[in-house]
Design an enzyme around this catalytic site. Structure first.
Site, PDB file in Angstrom:
ATOM      1  N   TYR A 126      77.549   9.362  86.653  1.00  0.00           N
ATOM      2  CA  TYR A 126      76.721   8.898  85.536  1.00  0.00           C
ATOM      3  C   TYR A 126      76.397   7.416  85.704  1.00  0.00           C
ATOM      4  O   TYR A 126      75.234   7.000  85.634  1.00  0.00           O
ATOM      5  CB  TYR A 126      77.456   9.151  84.219  1.00  0.00           C
ATOM      6  CG  TYR A 126      76.848   8.498  83.016  1.00  0.00           C
ATOM      7  CD1 TYR A 126      75.748   9.071  82.382  1.00  0.00           C
ATOM      8  CD2 TYR A 126      77.378   7.328  82.487  1.00  0.00           C
ATOM      9  CE1 TYR A 126      75.186   8.480  81.252  1.00  0.00           C
ATOM     10  CE2 TYR A 126      76.827   6.733  81.363  1.00  0.00           C
ATOM     11  CZ  TYR A 126      75.737   7.305  80.750  1.00  0.00           C
ATOM     12  OH  TYR A 126      75.184   6.714  79.636  1.00  0.00           O
TER      13      TYR A 126
ATOM     14  N   SER B 279      72.885   2.063  80.550  1.00  0.00           N
ATOM     15  CA  SER B 279      74.200   2.118  79.933  1.00  0.00           C
ATOM     16  C   SER B 279      75.002   0.920  80.405  1.00  0.00           C
ATOM     17  O   SER B 279      74.815   0.460  81.544  1.00  0.00           O
ATOM     18  CB  SER B 279      74.922   3.399  80.359  1.00  0.00           C
ATOM     19  OG  SER B 279      76.280   3.357  80.005  1.00  0.00           O
TER      20      SER B 279
END
Length: 162
Positions: A94, A81
């Protein structure tokens, strides 16, 4: 047809991989983007973030390695990401798990290259997925606005780079 399995359960992952006659490509695209501010983490949230975003992908690759080693076209694609490179206090767990997967991607790339297994990562920004759509419209708009193109990518835009 592939049956559903839980990425964090090694026995299910191993059963799935062993049921395949051949594995040439592994795409690790599972994610959970639980939002939790720094200072309010719970052990359960921590475990879920790192099990889904790091541990599961690593053990899936490990289970698939015997197949990949026999393949003439072996490839591993870890979807990390853009969050792995950015500071965002509400999704720090995350982002940290995805940054760790980036580090593993580099190590796997170096370690598996002699076995002719390519290992790469995609680090997209906001992509129009169920995980993103689970956020409020305001949060989705803010995520899209963070992109230089000021929009969320369509999932099909990941195909070419993969």
């Amino acid at each position: 047809m592939v049956n559903a399995f839980h990425l964090t359960k090694e026995d299910e992952v191993l059963s799935l991989v062993n049921a395949m006659p051949q594995v040439d490509i592994v795409v690790n695209n599972a994610a959970t983007g639980l939002t939790m501010p720094i200072g309010q983490f719970t052990p359960e949230a921590w475990d879920k973030q790192f099990e889904v975003n790091l541990r599961g992908p690593i053990f899936l690759i490990q289970a698939a390695l015997p197949h990949l080693e026999r393949s003439a076209h072996a490839s591993i694609i870890n979807v990390i990401s853009a969050g792995a490179f950015l500071a965002s206090s509400n999704v720090a767990m995350y982002a940290s798990a995805k940054a760790a997967l980036m580090s593993f991607t580099r190590s796997m790339g170096a370690g598996l290259a002699p076995k002719n297994i390519r290992v790469n990562a995609l680090a997209p920004g906001t992509v129009d997925t169920d995980m993103v759509r689970a956020n409020s419209p305001e949060a989705q708009a803010a995520m899209a606005a963070a992109s230089p193109m000021k929009r969320a990518a369509h999932p099909d835009e990941m195909v070419g780079p993969a």
